[in-house]
Design a protein around this motif. Structure first.
Motif, PDB file in Angstrom:
ATOM      1  N   ARG A 182       0.822  -1.199   0.000  1.00  0.00           N
ATOM      2  CA  ARG A 182       0.000   0.000   0.000  1.00  0.00           C
ATOM      3  C   ARG A 182       0.855   1.248   0.000  1.00  0.00           C
ATOM      4  O   ARG A 182       1.943   1.269   0.558  1.00  0.00           O
ATOM      5  CB  ARG A 182      -0.903   0.058   1.238  1.00  0.00           C
ATOM      6  CG  ARG A 182      -1.883  -1.075   1.279  1.00  0.00           C
ATOM      7  CD  ARG A 182      -2.623  -1.098   2.600  1.00  0.00           C
ATOM      8  NE  ARG A 182      -3.610  -2.130   2.553  1.00  0.00           N
ATOM      9  CZ  ARG A 182      -3.295  -3.410   2.682  1.00  0.00           C
ATOM     10  NH1 ARG A 182      -2.066  -3.770   2.879  1.00  0.00           N
ATOM     11  NH2 ARG A 182      -4.238  -4.318   2.606  1.00  0.00           N
ATOM     12  N   GLU A 209      -9.346   2.798  -9.943  1.00  0.00           N
ATOM     13  CA  GLU A 209      -9.431   3.773  -8.862  1.00  0.00           C
ATOM     14  C   GLU A 209     -10.886   4.089  -8.502  1.00  0.00           C
ATOM     15  O   GLU A 209     -11.215   4.321  -7.346  1.00  0.00           O
ATOM     16  CB  GLU A 209      -8.676   5.052  -9.230  1.00  0.00           C
ATOM     17  CG  GLU A 209      -7.171   4.871  -9.330  1.00  0.00           C
ATOM     18  CD  GLU A 209      -6.590   4.240  -8.066  1.00  0.00           C
ATOM     19  OE1 GLU A 209      -6.860   4.771  -6.960  1.00  0.00           O
ATOM     20  OE2 GLU A 209      -5.876   3.230  -8.178  1.00  0.00           O
ATOM     21  N   ARG A 256      -1.161   4.251   0.396  1.00  0.00           N
ATOM     22  CA  ARG A 256      -2.149   5.211   0.888  1.00  0.00           C
ATOM     23  C   ARG A 256      -2.064   5.340   2.411  1.00  0.00           C
ATOM     24  O   ARG A 256      -1.610   4.431   3.090  1.00  0.00           O
ATOM     25  CB  ARG A 256      -3.564   4.780   0.480  1.00  0.00           C
ATOM     26  CG  ARG A 256      -3.807   4.893  -1.019  1.00  0.00           C
ATOM     27  CD  ARG A 256      -5.127   4.258  -1.422  1.00  0.00           C
ATOM     28  NE  ARG A 256      -5.378   4.459  -2.840  1.00  0.00           N
ATOM     29  CZ  ARG A 256      -4.826   3.746  -3.811  1.00  0.00           C
ATOM     30  NH1 ARG A 256      -3.989   2.761  -3.505  1.00  0.00           N
ATOM     31  NH2 ARG A 256      -5.088   4.002  -5.067  1.00  0.00           N
ATOM     32  N   GLN A 297      -8.733   7.871  -1.499  1.00  0.00           N
ATOM     33  CA  GLN A 297      -7.904   9.071  -1.353  1.00  0.00           C
ATOM     34  C   GLN A 297      -7.654   9.742  -2.696  1.00  0.00           C
ATOM     35  O   GLN A 297      -6.569  10.246  -2.971  1.00  0.00           O
ATOM     36  CB  GLN A 297      -6.601   8.714  -0.624  1.00  0.00           C
ATOM     37  CG  GLN A 297      -6.877   8.176   0.772  1.00  0.00           C
ATOM     38  CD  GLN A 297      -5.656   7.723   1.538  1.00  0.00           C
ATOM     39  OE1 GLN A 297      -4.539   8.131   1.241  1.00  0.00           O
ATOM     40  NE2 GLN A 297      -5.867   6.862   2.542  1.00  0.00           N
ATOM     41  N   ASP A 298      -8.725   9.746  -3.519  1.00  0.00           N
ATOM     42  CA  ASP A 298      -8.670  10.367  -4.847  1.00  0.00           C
ATOM     43  C   ASP A 298     -10.061  10.914  -5.150  1.00  0.00           C
ATOM     44  O   ASP A 298     -10.943  10.189  -5.605  1.00  0.00           O
ATOM     45  CB  ASP A 298      -8.249   9.326  -5.887  1.00  0.00           C
ATOM     46  CG  ASP A 298      -8.072   9.929  -7.280  1.00  0.00           C
ATOM     47  OD1 ASP A 298      -8.556  11.057  -7.518  1.00  0.00           O
ATOM     48  OD2 ASP A 298      -7.461   9.259  -8.139  1.00  0.00           O
TER      49      ASP A 298
END
Length: 373
Positions: free
Chosen positions: A12, A130, A14, A201-202
């Motif tokens: 990861r 995503e 993130r 987180q996008d």
């Protein structure tokens, strides 16, 4: 059967939120209801007893027998995203996830004892990696909040309402409960959208996913700013008649409208609350037992009051005016419904000792005093 989060954890990059409480991202109205339910004595016992009446076992067997269970061997990329989402939100057990054949893009998290996540082939084929990550984070957020329990209850009550529709009073009472549950569930969807953002987180990916759910796989024909402008037009456009129609349109829905979800998520992403979470400052799960029900309800009430105050919807603006003691409400109501905001009302020219002469300029209560927005 749940999978331990520490098994085959993918790499990861993130930010992770160890021990995060679902209160960190829940909409205030959703949070207050959940805090109150968790505080009820015997709540878990009641729902375990109720689980015997619900078709949960049947649903589990149905998905096990007629869908594809996500694993390292099947839909491995989805399995990686699922474990990743659980790791980021620190969910101890990874819920089973199934892909079911259905061209309608959809996902859900259901179950009383242990939640299961179901996504349709239509959704898998529609979203990129995503965007899908945000959706899976959305469903994991449902699981962390315990929404799966209440969604299952809502499905059960909805089915029950159909079966007893011939009983007038019984059905009316049940539909009142269902309507309240749907209002709560719409707020829970806003909470889960926030969880999806914390996982992915996008923000752009979350926006794209919502646009695709609304308009299909034609991103080259769509624009995020224009999509959000639709939400603004929906919020502020029309008169009171349109406001009533908005309410009637949304009442039977379990989800808010897609443009509204996009606008709400963008608004939350720009708040200090979201930034504090990203900086590592958030409520912890081990503090949930000490949460005050009254404080949660006060936050919920304040949230609704702020929503009314800041809303550009004609009805909400009128409600705000009523709460603020604005004068001449009868005239405003008539003008809103008739669309005659620019004309002089009959009361302005009615005969009487205080009636202005024809050449007099309108005063504060004349045609310039309506504050039409």
């Amino acid at each position: 059967m749940t999978e331990d989060i520490n098994d085959n954890v993918p790499s990861r990059q993130r930010r992770r939120f160890p021990g995060i409480s679902s209160r960190a991202y829940e909409h205030p109205a959703d949070r207050s209801a959940l805090v109150a339910l968790r505080k009820l004595s015997g709540f878990d016992t009641v729902f375990k007893a109720l689980s015997g009446l619900l078709p949960e076992r049947s649903l589990r067997l149905l998905f096990l027998s007629d869908s594809v269970r996500v694993s390292d061997a099947q839909f491995s990329h989805l399995n990686d995203m699922l474990r990743d989402a659980c790791y980021i939100l620190d969910l101890e057990k990874v819920p089973p996830m199934y892909v079911t054949q259905n061209p309608q893009p959809n996902a859900m998290c259901i179950g009383l004892d242990e939640p299961i996540i179901v996504v349709t082939t239509g959704l898998v084929e529609l979203l990129d990696e995503e965007e899908m990550r945000a959706v899976i984070g959305h469903e994991v957020g449902h699981a962390l909040s315990g929404h799966a329990v209440y969604r299952t209850i809502l499905l059960f009550l909805t089915n029950l309402a159909l079966k007893i529709a011939w009983i007038p009073l019984g059905n009316v009472a049940l539909m009142a409960i269902i309507t309240a549950l749907r209002e709560w569930f719409r707020k829970s969807e806003l909470s889960a959208d926030r969880a999806g953002l914390l996982v992915g987180q996008d923000l752009h990916a979350s926006m794209r996913g919502l646009m695709k759910i609304a308009g299909g796989n034609h991103l080259h024909e769509m624009n995020v700013d224009a999509f959000l402008e639709q939400a603004e037009e929906y919020e502020s456009g029309g008169d009171l008649r349109d406001s009533v129609l908005k309410i009637l349109n949304v009442l039977p829905r379990s989800h808010p409208f897609t443009t509204v979800r996009a606008a709400e998520l963008k608004k939350w992403a720009e708040t200090r609350d979201h930034q504090r979470i990203m900086d590592g400052h958030y409520p912890r799960r081990d503090e949930d037992k000490d949460t005050s029900v009254s404080d949660s309800f006060r936050e919920s009430a304040a949230s609704y009051a702020d929503a009314v105050k800041s809303s550009k919807d004609p009805l909400m603006k009128l409600v705000g005016d009523i709460a603020g003691g604005t004068a001449d409400l009868g005239g405003r109501l008539r003008d809103k419904f008739t669309g005659a905001g620019a004309g002089t009302r009959p009361s302005d020219t009615a005969a009487g000792p205080d009636a202005p002469a024809p050449d007099d300029k309108p005063g504060q209560n004349g045609q310039n005093g309506h504050g039409e927005g």
